[in-house]
Design an enzyme around this catalytic site. Structure first.
Site, short mmCIF file in Angstrom:
data_model
loop_
_atom_site.label_atom_id
_atom_site.label_comp_id
_atom_site.label_asym_id
_atom_site.label_seq_id
_atom_site.Cartn_x
_atom_site.Cartn_y
_atom_site.Cartn_z
N CYS A 113 -22.33 28.32 -13.70
CA CYS A 113 -21.23 28.22 -14.69
C CYS A 113 -19.98 28.97 -14.24
CB CYS A 113 -21.69 28.73 -16.04
SG CYS A 113 -23.11 27.82 -16.66
N HIS A 252 -16.15 30.91 -20.87
CA HIS A 252 -17.15 29.87 -20.64
C HIS A 252 -17.74 29.45 -21.99
CE1 HIS A 252 -20.38 27.54 -19.18
NE2 HIS A 252 -21.32 28.45 -19.32
N ASN A 282 -22.44 23.02 -23.39
CA ASN A 282 -22.22 23.81 -22.18
C ASN A 282 -22.11 22.86 -20.99
OD1 ASN A 282 -22.43 25.40 -19.91
ND2 ASN A 282 -24.14 26.64 -20.66
N1 ACO Z 1 -34.58 23.70 -32.16
C1 ACO Z 1 -35.36 24.41 -32.99
N2 ACO Z 1 -35.95 25.56 -32.59
C2 ACO Z 1 -35.74 25.99 -31.35
C3 ACO Z 1 -34.95 25.28 -30.44
C4 ACO Z 1 -34.34 24.09 -30.90
N3 ACO Z 1 -33.54 23.34 -30.10
N4 ACO Z 1 -34.92 25.95 -29.28
C5 ACO Z 1 -35.67 27.03 -29.43
N5 ACO Z 1 -36.18 27.06 -30.68
C6 ACO Z 1 -37.06 28.06 -31.29
C7 ACO Z 1 -37.80 28.85 -30.26
O1 ACO Z 1 -38.94 28.16 -29.84
C8 ACO Z 1 -38.14 30.11 -31.05
O2 ACO Z 1 -39.25 29.83 -31.84
P1 ACO Z 1 -40.44 30.93 -31.99
O3 ACO Z 1 -39.74 32.13 -32.60
O4 ACO Z 1 -41.39 30.23 -32.89
O5 ACO Z 1 -40.91 31.16 -30.60
C9 ACO Z 1 -36.95 30.26 -31.99
O6 ACO Z 1 -36.28 29.00 -31.99
C10 ACO Z 1 -35.96 31.34 -31.59
O7 ACO Z 1 -35.74 31.26 -30.23
P2 ACO Z 1 -34.74 32.27 -29.54
O8 ACO Z 1 -34.80 32.04 -28.08
O9 ACO Z 1 -34.95 33.65 -30.05
O10 ACO Z 1 -33.35 31.79 -30.14
P3 ACO Z 1 -31.94 32.42 -29.88
O11 ACO Z 1 -31.37 32.85 -31.16
O12 ACO Z 1 -31.93 33.41 -28.76
O13 ACO Z 1 -31.11 31.16 -29.39
C11 ACO Z 1 -30.30 30.20 -27.33
C12 ACO Z 1 -31.53 30.48 -28.22
C13 ACO Z 1 -29.37 29.29 -28.09
C14 ACO Z 1 -30.78 29.51 -26.07
C15 ACO Z 1 -29.60 31.53 -27.01
O14 ACO Z 1 -30.53 32.48 -26.58
C16 ACO Z 1 -28.54 31.35 -25.96
O15 ACO Z 1 -27.54 30.71 -26.15
N6 ACO Z 1 -28.73 32.01 -24.80
C17 ACO Z 1 -27.76 31.93 -23.74
C18 ACO Z 1 -27.97 30.68 -22.97
C19 ACO Z 1 -26.80 30.42 -22.09
O16 ACO Z 1 -25.70 30.77 -22.43
N7 ACO Z 1 -27.00 29.85 -20.94
C20 ACO Z 1 -25.81 29.62 -20.16
C21 ACO Z 1 -26.02 29.54 -18.81
S1 ACO Z 1 -26.32 27.90 -18.32
C22 ACO Z 1 -25.91 27.78 -16.67
O17 ACO Z 1 -25.57 28.73 -16.02
C23 ACO Z 1 -26.05 26.43 -16.08
#
Ligand code: ACO
Length: 325
Positions: A113, A252, A282
């Site tokens: 990214c 980003h 993203n």
């Molecule tokens: N729909 C419903 N539930 C979901 C989904 C979904 N799409 N995805 C995950 N969940 C569930 C998980 O399984 C978890 O359930 P559990 O508690 O029963 O295990 C629950 O939701 C919470 O999961 P978390 O991972 O704690 O959710 P979080 O609030 O952290 O959000 C997210 C997840 C959106 C991925 C966040 O962590 C995030 O944005 N992280 C940064 C990712 C990022 O920016 N990546 C960029 C780099 S990409 C690159 O470089 C190419």
């Protein structure tokens, strides 16, 4: 003093829009979960012919048009990408061919990214060393081709698109004021994508999960906020300016909560922060140049404005570029 100056910007998004409601039909998710956790409402997904290199070339064409330049005036093409349709040669060579930029040498930057900020930093340094050089700097991705569409943790996050700018020598204060780039390879497993399986059995990884994005979301989130806030501080210090002096910040576009947390740390009001993650998701290396082109064409940038671009991504990588419009 000569600085790398942006002479034109462009973007190209695929036609097809994929909504959260459509994703509800594919995996166990909901519009409510995606919107509240990420801010994403829809994203663009490439269709026939909308390859990474084609989107990149189209964005570049629009940037050239704005700059009033022909492709033959370009001396270097740099593409930040991790999702070109072929692994070799580079996406930049395919763009060079599609544009007919016969005088340009061309290569890709793999900084996930951060591909665009790394490439812009590089273009600035090339132009300072050779003020006659004109550089096409592009961020382009079709991450839809690297997404596991059965994994709800990742498939809701990404989208396709490309953004570009033409960089040439500027004098009189406009251009790249300062930039800082970082990487920490110790953290590579927080966010990665396997290459094609090795044909050498000695090197084959039995636990290869396939060529899809793997991500430890919460850890990436934490690092993203901390590292971007730190690098923004470094670049402001290097230039001797304060966050208050910024006219616009283009972070980003990965997650609205990361963007809000960064804005809070910098004490920036919402109207100074570009947000389009709800529209495109993203788009990795393409996200900052797409937002930059949107801001430029919407008239949000006036001569003399200080604009800050900041990114984080797999590597882990992170960086910031401070630019005077
Ligand atoms: N729909 C419903 N539930 C979901 C989904 C979904 N799409 N995805 C995950 N969940 C569930 C998980 O399984 C978890 O359930 P559990 O508690 O029963 O295990 C629950 O939701 C919470 O999961 P978390 O991972 O704690 O959710 P979080 O609030 O952290 O959000 C997210 C997840 C959106 C991925 C966040 O962590 C995030 O944005 N992280 C940064 C990712 C990022 O920016 N990546 C960029 C780099 S990409 C690159 O470089 C190419």
């Amino acid at each position: 003093m000569v600085r790398g100056m942006i002479l034109g910007t462009g973007r190209c998004l695929p036609q097809r829009v994929l909504t959260n409601a459509e994703l509800e039909q594919r995996v166990d998710t909901s519009d409510e979960w995606i919107t509240t956790r990420t801010g994403i409402r829809r994203r663009r997904i490439a269709g026939p012919g909308e390859t990474t290199s084609h989107l990149a070339a189209e964005a570049a064409r629009r940037a050239l048009e704005m700059a009033g330049m022909s492709a033959e005036e370009i001396g270097l093409i740099v593409v930040g990408t991790i999702s070109c349709e072929i692994a070799m040669p580079s996406c930049a060579c395919l763009v060079q061919r599609e544009l007919g930029a016969r005088r340009a040498f061309a290569f890709d930057i793999n900084a996930a990214c951060c591909g665009f900020t790394y490439s812009l930093d590089l273009a600035d340094r090339y132009v300072r060393a050779d003020p006659d050089l004109k550089v096409l700097v592009i961020g382009a991705e079709t991450l839809s081709s690297r997404t596991n569409w059965e994994d709800r943790n990742t498939c809701v996050l990404f989208g396709d698109g490309a953004g570009a700018c033409v960089v040439g020598a500027g004098e009189g204060g406009a251009g790249v004021v300062a930039s800082r780039l970082h990487a920490d390879g110790e953290l590579w497993q927080l966010l990665y994508m396997e290459a094609a399986p090795s044909m050498n059995p000695e090197l084959a990884r039995p636990d290869n999960p396939g060529p899809f994005i793997q991500m430890a979301g919460r850890d990436v989130f934490r690092h993203a906020v901390r590292s971007m806030a730190e690098v923004v501080g470094e670049v402001l210090d290097a230039a001797g300016v304060a966050a208050d002096d910024l006219a616009l910040v283009i972070p980003h576009q990965a997650n609205i909560r990361i963007i809000h947390a960064l804005a809070d740390r910098l004490g920036l009001p919402a109207d100074k922060v570009c947000v389009n993650v709800h529209e495109y998701g993203n788009t990795s290396a393409a996200s900052v140049p797409i937002a930059l082109d949107e801001a430029n064409r919407a008239g949000r940038l006036a001569p003399g404005d200080l604009v800050l671009l900041c990114t984080f991504g797999a590597g882990l990588t992170w960086g910031a570029v401070l630019y005077r419009w």
